[in-house]
Design a protein around this motif. Structure first.
Motif, PDB file in Angstrom:
ATOM      1  N   THR A 217       0.823  -1.207   0.000  1.00  8.60           N
ATOM      2  CA  THR A 217       0.000   0.000   0.000  1.00  8.60           C
ATOM      3  C   THR A 217       0.854   1.253   0.000  1.00  8.60           C
ATOM      4  OG1 THR A 217      -0.131  -0.023   2.414  1.00  8.60           O
ATOM      5  CG2 THR A 217      -1.918  -1.098   1.198  1.00  8.60           C
ATOM      6  N   ARG A 218       0.407   2.257  -0.736  1.00 10.75           N
ATOM      7  CA  ARG A 218       0.894   3.625  -0.634  1.00 10.75           C
ATOM      8  C   ARG A 218      -0.324   4.465  -0.269  1.00 10.75           C
ATOM      9  NH1 ARG A 218       4.257   0.386  -1.914  1.00 10.75           N
ATOM     10  NH2 ARG A 218       6.202   0.764  -3.050  1.00 10.75           N
ATOM     11  N   LEU A 219      -0.113   5.714   0.036  1.00 15.01           N
ATOM     12  CA  LEU A 219      -1.240   6.494   0.525  1.00 15.01           C
ATOM     13  C   LEU A 219      -1.479   7.726  -0.321  1.00 15.01           C
ATOM     14  CD1 LEU A 219      -0.032   9.198   2.149  1.00 15.01           C
ATOM     15  CD2 LEU A 219       0.786   7.387   3.630  1.00 15.01           C
ATOM     16  N   GLY A 220      -2.712   8.219  -0.235  1.00  8.84           N
ATOM     17  CA  GLY A 220      -3.102   9.462  -0.868  1.00  8.84           C
ATOM     18  C   GLY A 220      -3.674  10.405   0.165  1.00  8.84           C
ATOM     19  N   VAL A 221      -3.787  11.676  -0.200  1.00 13.52           N
ATOM     20  CA  VAL A 221      -4.271  12.682   0.729  1.00 13.52           C
ATOM     21  C   VAL A 221      -5.136  13.689  -0.020  1.00 13.52           C
ATOM     22  CG1 VAL A 221      -2.226  14.133   0.418  1.00 13.52           C
ATOM     23  CG2 VAL A 221      -3.578  14.353   2.502  1.00 13.52           C
ATOM     24  N   VAL A 222      -6.162  14.184   0.667  1.00 16.58           N
ATOM     25  CA  VAL A 222      -6.975  15.294   0.174  1.00 16.58           C
ATOM     26  C   VAL A 222      -6.687  16.491   1.065  1.00 16.58           C
ATOM     27  CG1 VAL A 222      -9.294  16.173  -0.257  1.00 16.58           C
ATOM     28  CG2 VAL A 222      -8.786  13.759  -0.659  1.00 16.58           C
ATOM     29  N   CYS A 223      -6.172  17.571   0.496  1.00 17.12           N
ATOM     30  CA  CYS A 223      -5.847  18.776   1.251  1.00 17.12           C
ATOM     31  C   CYS A 223      -6.995  19.784   1.157  1.00 17.12           C
ATOM     32  CB  CYS A 223      -4.558  19.407   0.730  1.00 17.12           C
ATOM     33  SG  CYS A 223      -3.086  18.360   0.922  1.00 17.12           S
ATOM     34  N   GLN A 224      -7.071  20.649   2.143  1.00 19.39           N
ATOM     35  CA  GLN A 224      -8.159  21.628   2.217  1.00 19.39           C
ATOM     36  C   GLN A 224      -7.781  22.917   1.510  1.00 19.39           C
ATOM     37  OE1 GLN A 224      -9.751  22.374   6.167  1.00 19.39           O
ATOM     38  NE2 GLN A 224     -10.249  24.481   5.620  1.00 19.39           N
ATOM     39  N   VAL A 225      -8.674  23.379   0.636  1.00 18.98           N
ATOM     40  CA  VAL A 225      -8.508  24.649  -0.062  1.00 18.98           C
ATOM     41  C   VAL A 225      -9.511  25.640   0.515  1.00 18.98           C
ATOM     42  CG1 VAL A 225      -8.550  25.829  -2.279  1.00 18.98           C
ATOM     43  CG2 VAL A 225      -7.814  23.436  -2.156  1.00 18.98           C
ATOM     44  N   GLY A 226      -9.035  26.717   1.107  1.00 21.18           N
ATOM     45  CA  GLY A 226      -9.941  27.724   1.655  1.00 21.18           C
ATOM     46  C   GLY A 226     -10.665  27.241   2.895  1.00 21.18           C
ATOM     47  N   LYS A 227     -11.792  27.885   3.194  1.00 24.13           N
ATOM     48  CA  LYS A 227     -12.543  27.585   4.406  1.00 24.13           C
ATOM     49  C   LYS A 227     -13.564  26.484   4.178  1.00 24.13           C
ATOM     50  CE  LYS A 227     -14.125  30.737   7.032  1.00 24.13           C
ATOM     51  NZ  LYS A 227     -14.872  31.897   7.579  1.00 24.13           N
ATOM     52  N   LYS A 228     -13.895  25.791   5.263  1.00 25.74           N
ATOM     53  CA  LYS A 228     -15.022  24.867   5.237  1.00 25.74           C
ATOM     54  C   LYS A 228     -16.318  25.673   5.255  1.00 25.74           C
ATOM     55  CE  LYS A 228     -12.817  21.000   7.720  1.00 25.74           C
ATOM     56  NZ  LYS A 228     -11.547  21.560   8.199  1.00 25.74           N
ATOM     57  N   SER A 229     -17.318  25.182   4.544  1.00 21.34           N
ATOM     58  CA  SER A 229     -18.628  25.822   4.511  1.00 21.34           C
ATOM     59  C   SER A 229     -19.580  25.061   5.426  1.00 21.34           C
ATOM     60  CB  SER A 229     -19.163  25.838   3.076  1.00 21.34           C
ATOM     61  OG  SER A 229     -20.476  26.340   3.035  1.00 21.34           O
ATOM     62  N   LEU A 230     -20.350  25.786   6.236  1.00 25.34           N
ATOM     63  CA  LEU A 230     -21.244  25.176   7.218  1.00 25.34           C
ATOM     64  C   LEU A 230     -22.696  25.475   6.888  1.00 25.34           C
ATOM     65  CD1 LEU A 230     -19.370  26.211  10.492  1.00 25.34           C
ATOM     66  CD2 LEU A 230     -19.326  23.973   9.411  1.00 25.34           C
ATOM     67  N   SER A 231     -23.565  24.573   7.301  1.00 32.28           N
ATOM     68  CA  SER A 231     -25.004  24.815   7.216  1.00 32.28           C
ATOM     69  C   SER A 231     -25.693  24.046   8.331  1.00 32.28           C
ATOM     70  CB  SER A 231     -25.561  24.390   5.854  1.00 32.28           C
ATOM     71  OG  SER A 231     -25.355  23.005   5.634  1.00 32.28           O
ATOM     72  N   ILE A 232     -26.844  24.560   8.758  1.00 31.56           N
ATOM     73  CA  ILE A 232     -27.686  23.878   9.735  1.00 31.56           C
ATOM     74  C   ILE A 232     -28.907  23.360   9.000  1.00 31.56           C
ATOM     75  CG2 ILE A 232     -29.082  24.129  11.812  1.00 31.56           C
ATOM     76  CD1 ILE A 232     -27.176  26.247  12.780  1.00 31.56           C
ATOM     77  N   VAL A 233     -29.127  22.056   9.073  1.00 31.48           N
ATOM     78  CA  VAL A 233     -30.223  21.420   8.352  1.00 31.48           C
ATOM     79  C   VAL A 233     -31.319  21.068   9.350  1.00 31.48           C
ATOM     80  CG1 VAL A 233     -30.907  19.487   6.897  1.00 31.48           C
ATOM     81  CG2 VAL A 233     -28.641  20.526   6.625  1.00 31.48           C
ATOM     82  N   ASN A 234     -32.515  21.590   9.100  1.00 36.73           N
ATOM     83  CA  ASN A 234     -33.652  21.368   9.984  1.00 36.73           C
ATOM     84  C   ASN A 234     -34.892  21.172   9.124  1.00 36.73           C
ATOM     85  OD1 ASN A 234     -35.692  21.394  11.876  1.00 36.73           O
ATOM     86  ND2 ASN A 234     -35.031  23.265  12.896  1.00 36.73           N
ATOM     87  N   PRO A 235     -35.652  20.096   9.347  1.00 34.81           N
ATOM     88  CA  PRO A 235     -36.889  19.914   8.568  1.00 34.81           C
ATOM     89  C   PRO A 235     -37.872  21.059   8.739  1.00 34.81           C
ATOM     90  CG  PRO A 235     -36.299  17.895   9.722  1.00 34.81           C
ATOM     91  CD  PRO A 235     -35.400  18.973  10.250  1.00 34.81           C
ATOM     92  N   ASN A 236     -37.759  21.800   9.843  1.00 42.08           N
ATOM     93  CA  ASN A 236     -38.645  22.936  10.087  1.00 42.08           C
ATOM     94  C   ASN A 236     -37.936  24.216   9.652  1.00 42.08           C
ATOM     95  OD1 ASN A 236     -40.338  24.917  10.973  1.00 42.08           O
ATOM     96  ND2 ASN A 236     -40.378  24.266  13.113  1.00 42.08           N
ATOM     97  N   PRO A 237     -38.272  24.783   8.496  1.00 43.79           N
ATOM     98  CA  PRO A 237     -37.569  25.975   8.006  1.00 43.79           C
ATOM     99  C   PRO A 237     -37.803  27.205   8.861  1.00 43.79           C
ATOM    100  CG  PRO A 237     -39.497  25.534   6.657  1.00 43.79           C
ATOM    101  CD  PRO A 237     -39.359  24.371   7.590  1.00 43.79           C
ATOM    102  N   ASP A 238     -38.777  27.149   9.772  1.00 42.97           N
ATOM    103  CA  ASP A 238     -39.054  28.295  10.621  1.00 42.97           C
ATOM    104  C   ASP A 238     -38.071  28.421  11.780  1.00 42.97           C
ATOM    105  OD1 ASP A 238     -41.206  28.729   9.009  1.00 42.97           O
ATOM    106  OD2 ASP A 238     -42.660  27.796  10.356  1.00 42.97           O
ATOM    107  N   TYR A 239     -37.179  27.473  11.909  1.00 39.27           N
ATOM    108  CA  TYR A 239     -36.259  27.477  13.043  1.00 39.27           C
ATOM    109  C   TYR A 239     -34.835  27.294  12.510  1.00 39.27           C
ATOM    110  CZ  TYR A 239     -35.146  26.751  17.994  1.00 39.27           C
ATOM    111  OH  TYR A 239     -34.662  26.869  19.271  1.00 39.27           O
ATOM    112  N   PRO A 240     -34.276  28.285  11.820  1.00 41.43           N
ATOM    113  CA  PRO A 240     -33.021  28.111  11.083  1.00 41.43           C
ATOM    114  C   PRO A 240     -31.787  27.942  11.952  1.00 41.43           C
ATOM    115  CG  PRO A 240     -33.703  30.403  11.027  1.00 41.43           C
ATOM    116  CD  PRO A 240     -34.831  29.643  11.656  1.00 41.43           C
ATOM    117  N   GLU A 241     -31.879  28.256  13.247  1.00 40.72           N
ATOM    118  CA  GLU A 241     -30.692  28.133  14.094  1.00 40.72           C
ATOM    119  C   GLU A 241     -30.649  26.816  14.864  1.00 40.72           C
ATOM    120  OE1 GLU A 241     -33.429  31.017  16.392  1.00 40.72           O
ATOM    121  OE2 GLU A 241     -33.123  30.365  14.347  1.00 40.72           O
TER     122      GLU A 241
END
Length: 452
Positions: A217-241
């Motif tokens: 085995t040899r290995l591979g890597v995925v490096c990060q470009v820029g910032k991570k993007s975040l989101s909050i997922v809620n089935p109720n759109p009236d409560y986005p936080e």
């Protein structure tokens, strides 16, 4: 070879004519040269320059394009002084440099022994069709080679990616194949904490020329470009936080967060990164039916400016410590400018009343909700008046997160917090038909559209 000898001669070229003695870290130690008459000895630092350090590190097999430092070295008193008076410029070996013909070993003392720091100790590149993912390769001993996957983990990948100019490492993966078709290995074993400045400062690193990896085995890597993007997922759109946290990196890889290391510090960073001023009210586990990758081993101190500065590793669900019934969730504290909002109505002038009390934003039970309270709520949104009236038909799914408070106003207050707000000692059940609703108007000299 004993451990002490391994440490003493940590760096040495293939032709065995120069080495670093008593190395305190990889690439740093007392410079020693093999004289054909005297054997191994130290090098005098008289008239030593940056060019001399560059040639010395190049002779040791390190990247010739890097910057180098020199320092006074100790511990070589048992060796003769065999080299000094060098005048190096663009040579690749110390024995190719010009010398002061009047220099003699007697003109130096061991307090003038020179040590060198070669940094970064090796060159590096990413063999890839993409600019952020591929096979990490290093230059050492005048050749390029690959890492074995033995002991390779996200910490080693993190140091490699940062040294290579990326922000962090996202994930690692194995490449399996016939040894005859794989490039040569140059690093058999490596173990890092993730805090090292260079990956060659890792406490355990074993170099080899044309070595073989276990399990092919040899290995591979995925490096990060820029910032991570975040989101909050809620089935109720009236409560986005409120809801499950999802993370996207490189605009391509998406995953949820494993709850095994999820804590208040990480939740605070997530909420601040999403624009909430005061972080998280609470953190929790929220199960789901999602499929896909998971961010494991998330660690934040709580002081990070962005979730991108926290450590994590994106892995398939099959390799994760969690499954998607253990996804991390968060409830962020609503900002002051969203203290109250009307939702699900025909427009922003009417709907369910969402209000924040004691850093919690939720629906309000209407058992003390009258036109007076509605007028104050509408005034907070810029309307002149309002009425407590049903404008939205609700189902049972909104029966959670309902504040059990008595809010009593005289109708002249500017904000609901100026009214009498009392928490019930024994709150009664509040069903959807008892949720406070409002219709406001007029605003800017006009009534709400279509309302009289």
């Amino acid at each position: 070879m004993t451990q002490s000898l391994k440490r003493r001669f940590l760096c040495q070229t293939k032709d065995r004519s120069v080495r670093l003695g008593d190395a305190t870290s990889f690439g740093r130690g007392r410079l020693e040269y093999l004289d054909e008459n005297e054997g191994w000895g130290t090098v005098c630092n008289q008239a030593w320059t940056q060019s001399d350090s560059t040639v010395a590190c190049n002779h040791l097999g390190f990247n010739p394009l890097s910057a180098y430092d020199a320092f006074p070295a100790s511990g070589g008193d048992d060796l003769p002084i065999v080299l000094g008076g060098l005048r190096c410029s663009h040579q690749t070996r110390l024995d190719e440099c010009e010398r002061d013909y009047d220099w003699t070993p007697d003109s130096c003392m061991h307090s003038q022994d020179v040590g060198v720091q070669c940094k970064p100790p090796v060159g590096m590149r990413l063999l890839t069709e993409y600019n952020f993912a591929g096979i990490p390769s290093v230059y050492y001993g005048r050749t390029w080679g690959l890492f074995c996957s033995d002991n390779w983990n996200i910490n080693a990948a993190r140091i490699f990616c940062i040294n290579y100019g990326f922000q962090d490492a996202v994930s690692i993966f194995d490449l399996i194949g016939d040894p005859a078709t794989l490039p040569s290995t140059i690093v058999n074993t490596i173990s890092c904490t993730g805090d090292e400045e260079y990956f060659t400062d890792c406490p355990q690193i074993e170099w080899a020329y044309h070595g073989e990896c276990s399990q092919n085995t040899r290995l591979g890597v995925v490096c990060q470009v820029g910032k991570k993007s975040l989101s909050i997922v809620n089935p109720n759109p009236d409560y986005p936080e409120y809801g499950r946290v999802e993370v996207t990196v490189n605009k391509l890889f998406k995953g949820t967060i494993c709850n095994k290391t999820w804590d208040q510090a990480a939740a605070n960073v997530v909420c601040r990164d999403l624009g909430f001023k005061r972080g998280a009210q609470r953190f929790f586990t929220i199960g789901g039916e999602d499929k896909g990758d998971i961010f494991d081993s998330v660690h934040c101190t709580g002081d990070e400016d962005s979730f991108s500065d926290c450590r994590s590793e994106l892995v398939p669900e099959s390799r994760s410590d969690c499954n998607h019934t253990q996804d991390a969730g968060v409830e962020c504290v609503a900002n002051d400018d969203t203290l109250i909002v009307f939702l699900r109505g025909a427009g922003s002038y009417e709907g369910l009343v969402y209000y924040r009390v004691e850093d919690r934003r939720a629906l309000i039970c209407d058992q003390t909700w009258t036109d007076k309270e509605a007028a104050v709520a509408c005034r907070m949104q810029g309307y002149e008046c309002g009425t407590a009236t049903k404008v939205v038909d609700l189902g049972p799914e909104v029966s959670t997160n309902i504040l059990q408070w008595d809010i009593v106003c005289n109708g002249n207050e500017e904000r609901l917090k100026d009214c009498t707000v009392t928490k019930r000692d024994n709150p009664t059940s509040c069903t959807p038909e008892n949720i406070a609703q409002v219709r406001c108007g007029p605003k800017e000299g006009k009534w709400a559209p279509g309302k009289n």
